[in-house]
Enzyme design. Structure first.
Site, mmCIF file in Angstrom:
data_model
loop_
_atom_site.group_PDB
_atom_site.id
_atom_site.type_symbol
_atom_site.label_atom_id
_atom_site.label_comp_id
_atom_site.label_asym_id
_atom_site.label_seq_id
_atom_site.Cartn_x
_atom_site.Cartn_y
_atom_site.Cartn_z
ATOM 1 N N HIS A 123 -3.113 7.403 6.603
ATOM 2 C CA HIS A 123 -2.147 8.343 6.028
ATOM 3 C C HIS A 123 -2.849 9.589 5.475
ATOM 4 O O HIS A 123 -2.315 10.704 5.569
ATOM 5 C CB HIS A 123 -1.338 7.688 4.911
ATOM 6 C CG HIS A 123 -0.169 6.888 5.386
ATOM 7 N ND1 HIS A 123 0.901 7.449 6.044
ATOM 8 C CD2 HIS A 123 0.102 5.567 5.271
ATOM 9 C CE1 HIS A 123 1.788 6.506 6.323
ATOM 10 N NE2 HIS A 123 1.320 5.347 5.877
ATOM 11 N N GLN B 257 2.877 9.969 1.384
ATOM 12 C CA GLN B 257 4.153 9.253 1.491
ATOM 13 C C GLN B 257 5.100 9.576 0.334
ATOM 14 O O GLN B 257 6.297 9.305 0.433
ATOM 15 C CB GLN B 257 3.920 7.748 1.552
ATOM 16 C CG GLN B 257 3.246 7.306 2.837
ATOM 17 C CD GLN B 257 3.061 5.814 2.848
ATOM 18 O OE1 GLN B 257 2.065 5.302 2.335
ATOM 19 N NE2 GLN B 257 4.031 5.114 3.416
ATOM 20 N N GLY C 57 0.838 -1.184 0.000
ATOM 21 C CA GLY C 57 0.000 0.000 0.000
ATOM 22 C C GLY C 57 0.873 1.235 0.000
ATOM 23 O O GLY C 57 2.011 1.200 0.491
ATOM 24 N N HIS D 93 -4.837 1.223 7.109
ATOM 25 C CA HIS D 93 -3.501 1.797 7.291
ATOM 26 C C HIS D 93 -3.294 2.960 6.318
ATOM 27 O O HIS D 93 -2.849 4.041 6.717
ATOM 28 C CB HIS D 93 -2.453 0.703 7.073
ATOM 29 C CG HIS D 93 -1.043 1.164 7.182
ATOM 30 N ND1 HIS D 93 -0.249 0.845 8.260
ATOM 31 C CD2 HIS D 93 -0.271 1.908 6.358
ATOM 32 C CE1 HIS D 93 0.956 1.385 8.086
ATOM 33 N NE2 HIS D 93 0.950 2.029 6.934
ATOM 34 N N GLU D 94 -3.618 2.732 5.041
ATOM 35 C CA GLU D 94 -3.423 3.786 4.036
ATOM 36 C C GLU D 94 -4.403 4.935 4.235
ATOM 37 O O GLU D 94 -4.051 6.103 4.062
ATOM 38 C CB GLU D 94 -3.534 3.203 2.620
ATOM 39 C CG GLU D 94 -2.514 2.128 2.295
ATOM 40 C CD GLU D 94 -1.075 2.506 2.592
ATOM 41 O OE1 GLU D 94 -0.699 3.690 2.463
ATOM 42 O OE2 GLU D 94 -0.305 1.597 2.978
ATOM 43 N N CYS E 218 5.549 0.053 7.773
ATOM 44 C CA CYS E 218 5.224 1.177 6.897
ATOM 45 C C CYS E 218 6.456 1.561 6.103
ATOM 46 O O CYS E 218 7.560 1.632 6.666
ATOM 47 C CB CYS E 218 4.730 2.350 7.741
ATOM 48 S SG CYS E 218 4.260 3.803 6.789
ATOM 49 N N LEU E 219 6.288 1.829 4.818
ATOM 50 C CA LEU E 219 7.417 2.247 3.991
ATOM 51 C C LEU E 219 8.026 3.560 4.479
ATOM 52 O O LEU E 219 9.205 3.809 4.242
ATOM 53 C CB LEU E 219 6.985 2.374 2.522
ATOM 54 C CG LEU E 219 6.536 1.066 1.849
ATOM 55 C CD1 LEU E 219 6.026 1.353 0.441
ATOM 56 C CD2 LEU E 219 7.659 0.051 1.838
#
Length: 189
Positions: free
Chosen positions: A150, A51, A46, A146-147, A104-105
């Protein structure tokens, strides 16, 4: 197509609210393609616009790499991947929660257990601005939540206990300084 740099923990854009997408013009189409390529390059499942330094209310998801770990009924009913979520709104959450380790990235090398609702109802527009409303559960529900966070300026570390955040404080500060080993392009603060 381009691989974009991923913003790291500490970058103020990760804490900002996103703005609705009015139309999918050439710039937004390119952003979608670049985000999908960036997500795949980073071996993520994701990626949200903040991000990659953008404030569009948009994220992409691709859980197809996890199919073999899914129950057969879930795998067989998985929507086509990757998925594009434009102007998403979570309209319902189950009372039942489930704990699962998240990463998380934007926060490389940190994984923590997070409780989230097992199922959610989400309304959104796809890359053609077609409206959808779907009930999702399992790993797809978790990734979507999660996304979605963001887009609201929330990170998964906000869902863990203050005690765990204190323990992780030094690692988080190192990430914010750019002292991290990510296998993908990052843009430190």
């Amino acid at each position: 197509m381009a691989i974009l740099s991923i913003r790291l923990f500490g970058d103020s854009i990760l804490r900002q609210q996103t703005e609705p997408v009015e139309s999918v013009d050439a710039e937004v189409q390119k952003l979608i393609v670049d985000m999908i390529e960036t997500m795949h390059n980073a071996e993520g499942i994701g990626l949200a616009a903040p991000q990659v330094g953008r404030l569009e209310r948009l994220f992409v998801v691709d859980v197809s790499g996890l199919k073999e770990d899914m129950p057969e009924d879930v795998r067989d009913n998985l929507p086509e991947q990757p998925m594009v979520f434009i102007n998403p709104e979570i309209t319902w959450e189950s009372e039942e929660e489930e704990e699962f380790e998240e990463g998380c990235l934007s926060i490389p090398d940190i994984r923590e257990p997070v409780f989230r609702p097992e199922s959610v109802q989400i309304t959104y527009q796809d890359k053609n601005m077609q409206k959808h409303s779907e009930m999702v559960d399992g790993i797809l529900s978790r990734v979507i939540q999660h996304e979605y966070d963001h887009l609201e300026g929330i990170l998964f570390t906000d869902h863990i206990s203050a005690f765990r955040r204190t323990i992780l404080k030094r690692k988080l500060m190192e990430i914010a300084r750019g002292n991290t080993c990510a296998d993908y392009p990052v843009q430190p603060v």
